[in-house]
Design a protein around this motif. Structure first.
Motif, PDB file in Angstrom:
ATOM      1  N   GLY A 148       7.069   2.089  18.418  1.00  0.00           N
ATOM      2  CA  GLY A 148       7.145   0.786  19.077  1.00  0.00           C
ATOM      3  C   GLY A 148       5.807   0.097  19.150  1.00  0.00           C
ATOM      4  O   GLY A 148       4.757   0.688  18.973  1.00  0.00           O
ATOM      5  N   GLU A 149       5.879  -1.169  19.395  1.00  0.00           N
ATOM      6  CA  GLU A 149       4.680  -1.987  19.550  1.00  0.00           C
ATOM      7  C   GLU A 149       4.446  -2.226  21.036  1.00  0.00           C
ATOM      8  O   GLU A 149       5.397  -2.436  21.792  1.00  0.00           O
ATOM      9  CB  GLU A 149       4.855  -3.329  18.835  1.00  0.00           C
ATOM     10  CG  GLU A 149       4.865  -3.212  17.328  1.00  0.00           C
ATOM     11  CD  GLU A 149       3.528  -2.737  16.771  1.00  0.00           C
ATOM     12  OE1 GLU A 149       2.489  -3.188  17.257  1.00  0.00           O
ATOM     13  OE2 GLU A 149       3.563  -1.890  15.875  1.00  0.00           O
ATOM     14  N   PRO A 150       3.186  -2.200  21.464  1.00  0.00           N
ATOM     15  CA  PRO A 150       2.918  -2.469  22.883  1.00  0.00           C
ATOM     16  C   PRO A 150       3.271  -3.914  23.240  1.00  0.00           C
ATOM     17  O   PRO A 150       3.090  -4.822  22.436  1.00  0.00           O
ATOM     18  CB  PRO A 150       1.423  -2.215  23.027  1.00  0.00           C
ATOM     19  CG  PRO A 150       0.871  -2.327  21.646  1.00  0.00           C
ATOM     20  CD  PRO A 150       1.984  -1.962  20.706  1.00  0.00           C
ATOM     21  N   ILE A 151       3.794  -4.096  24.432  1.00  0.00           N
ATOM     22  CA  ILE A 151       4.151  -5.436  24.893  1.00  0.00           C
ATOM     23  C   ILE A 151       2.883  -6.247  25.138  1.00  0.00           C
ATOM     24  O   ILE A 151       2.792  -7.406  24.776  1.00  0.00           O
ATOM     25  CB  ILE A 151       4.989  -5.353  26.184  1.00  0.00           C
ATOM     26  CG1 ILE A 151       6.300  -4.640  25.902  1.00  0.00           C
ATOM     27  CG2 ILE A 151       5.243  -6.732  26.769  1.00  0.00           C
ATOM     28  CD1 ILE A 151       7.121  -4.340  27.138  1.00  0.00           C
ATOM     29  N   PHE A 152       1.931  -5.606  25.780  1.00  0.00           N
ATOM     30  CA  PHE A 152       0.655  -6.262  26.062  1.00  0.00           C
ATOM     31  C   PHE A 152      -0.389  -5.628  25.171  1.00  0.00           C
ATOM     32  O   PHE A 152      -0.347  -4.459  24.876  1.00  0.00           O
ATOM     33  CB  PHE A 152       0.265  -6.081  27.531  1.00  0.00           C
ATOM     34  CG  PHE A 152       1.306  -6.598  28.476  1.00  0.00           C
ATOM     35  CD1 PHE A 152       1.442  -7.950  28.687  1.00  0.00           C
ATOM     36  CD2 PHE A 152       2.156  -5.731  29.135  1.00  0.00           C
ATOM     37  CE1 PHE A 152       2.404  -8.436  29.555  1.00  0.00           C
ATOM     38  CE2 PHE A 152       3.118  -6.192  30.004  1.00  0.00           C
ATOM     39  CZ  PHE A 152       3.247  -7.552  30.209  1.00  0.00           C
ATOM     40  N   GLY A 153      -1.329  -6.404  24.768  1.00  0.00           N
ATOM     41  CA  GLY A 153      -2.372  -5.854  23.909  1.00  0.00           C
ATOM     42  C   GLY A 153      -3.464  -6.873  23.700  1.00  0.00           C
ATOM     43  O   GLY A 153      -3.563  -7.866  24.401  1.00  0.00           O
ATOM     44  N   GLY A 154      -4.271  -6.601  22.721  1.00  0.00           N
ATOM     45  CA  GLY A 154      -5.345  -7.518  22.388  1.00  0.00           C
ATOM     46  C   GLY A 154      -6.703  -6.946  22.734  1.00  0.00           C
ATOM     47  O   GLY A 154      -6.841  -5.828  23.235  1.00  0.00           O
ATOM     48  N   GLN A 155      -7.702  -7.745  22.455  1.00  0.00           N
ATOM     49  CA  GLN A 155      -9.080  -7.313  22.640  1.00  0.00           C
ATOM     50  C   GLN A 155      -9.399  -7.040  24.107  1.00  0.00           C
ATOM     51  O   GLN A 155     -10.130  -6.095  24.425  1.00  0.00           O
ATOM     52  CB  GLN A 155     -10.034  -8.349  22.084  1.00  0.00           C
ATOM     53  CG  GLN A 155     -11.475  -7.893  22.094  1.00  0.00           C
ATOM     54  CD  GLN A 155     -12.397  -8.895  21.442  1.00  0.00           C
ATOM     55  OE1 GLN A 155     -11.964  -9.947  20.995  1.00  0.00           O
ATOM     56  NE2 GLN A 155     -13.670  -8.572  21.399  1.00  0.00           N
ATOM     57  N   LEU A 185      -7.427  -5.927  26.504  1.00  0.00           N
ATOM     58  CA  LEU A 185      -6.866  -4.636  26.892  1.00  0.00           C
ATOM     59  C   LEU A 185      -7.656  -3.495  26.255  1.00  0.00           C
ATOM     60  O   LEU A 185      -7.911  -2.476  26.903  1.00  0.00           O
ATOM     61  CB  LEU A 185      -5.393  -4.539  26.507  1.00  0.00           C
ATOM     62  CG  LEU A 185      -4.687  -3.248  26.937  1.00  0.00           C
ATOM     63  CD1 LEU A 185      -4.743  -3.089  28.458  1.00  0.00           C
ATOM     64  CD2 LEU A 185      -3.257  -3.239  26.447  1.00  0.00           C
ATOM     65  N   ASP A 186      -8.068  -3.666  25.007  1.00  0.00           N
ATOM     66  CA  ASP A 186      -8.882  -2.644  24.344  1.00  0.00           C
ATOM     67  C   ASP A 186     -10.192  -2.427  25.092  1.00  0.00           C
ATOM     68  O   ASP A 186     -10.626  -1.291  25.290  1.00  0.00           O
ATOM     69  CB  ASP A 186      -9.163  -3.027  22.891  1.00  0.00           C
ATOM     70  CG  ASP A 186      -7.917  -2.996  22.020  1.00  0.00           C
ATOM     71  OD1 ASP A 186      -6.917  -2.366  22.425  1.00  0.00           O
ATOM     72  OD2 ASP A 186      -7.954  -3.609  20.937  1.00  0.00           O
ATOM     73  N   ARG A 244     -11.350   0.997  27.014  1.00  0.00           N
ATOM     74  CA  ARG A 244     -12.605   1.657  26.672  1.00  0.00           C
ATOM     75  C   ARG A 244     -13.444   1.877  27.925  1.00  0.00           C
ATOM     76  O   ARG A 244     -13.981   2.959  28.150  1.00  0.00           O
ATOM     77  CB  ARG A 244     -13.379   0.838  25.641  1.00  0.00           C
ATOM     78  CG  ARG A 244     -14.667   1.525  25.179  1.00  0.00           C
ATOM     79  CD  ARG A 244     -15.398   0.747  24.102  1.00  0.00           C
ATOM     80  NE  ARG A 244     -15.417  -0.691  24.293  1.00  0.00           N
ATOM     81  CZ  ARG A 244     -16.243  -1.335  25.123  1.00  0.00           C
ATOM     82  NH1 ARG A 244     -17.096  -0.680  25.853  1.00  0.00           N
ATOM     83  NH2 ARG A 244     -16.209  -2.652  25.213  1.00  0.00           N
ATOM     84  N   MET A 245     -13.524   0.833  28.764  1.00  0.00           N
ATOM     85  CA  MET A 245     -14.293   0.961  30.002  1.00  0.00           C
ATOM     86  C   MET A 245     -13.674   2.006  30.939  1.00  0.00           C
ATOM     87  O   MET A 245     -14.379   2.785  31.586  1.00  0.00           O
ATOM     88  CB  MET A 245     -14.385  -0.392  30.699  1.00  0.00           C
ATOM     89  CG  MET A 245     -15.252  -1.391  29.961  1.00  0.00           C
ATOM     90  SD  MET A 245     -15.177  -3.064  30.642  1.00  0.00           S
ATOM     91  CE  MET A 245     -15.733  -2.810  32.306  1.00  0.00           C
TER      92      MET A 245
END
Length: 99
Positions: A49-56, A58-59, A63-64
């Protein structure tokens, strides 16, 4: 290519620290770096599946979050990796001089 996160630099070595104290801090830094790498690799796994929310954004947040978790884990000693590394590497330190 990955760089060492600035939060690792928060674990600083005090001026005038003994070799053993320097080794302890360095071992904790290594443990934190190791935990970060494990978390980064685990995040690469896709379980369908693909995440509903995402993008830079969220990345960056993830990471933090991973960096903070790794630092807290290493500082708490819960995994014990830093302690084991310190004990093994301490064998190579010069012997203490008797006063």
């Amino acid at each position: 290519m990955s760089t060492i996160p600035s939060t690792l630099l928060g674990m600083t070595i005090a001026p005038g620290a003994t070799d053993r104290e320097k080794l302890a801090v360095t071992a904790k830094q290594f443990e934190a770096l190791f935990v970060r790498q494990m978390l980064a690799e685990a995040r690469k796994a896709h379980f369908g599946g693909e995440p509903i929310f995402g993008g830079q954004a969220l990345d960056t947040f993830n990471r933090m979050q991973d960096e903070h978790f790794a630092d807290v884990t290493a500082d708490s000693g819960v995994l014990g990796l830093a302690r084991i590394i310190e004990e093994q590497m301490a064998r190579f330190l010069p012997a203490k001089k008797e006063a």
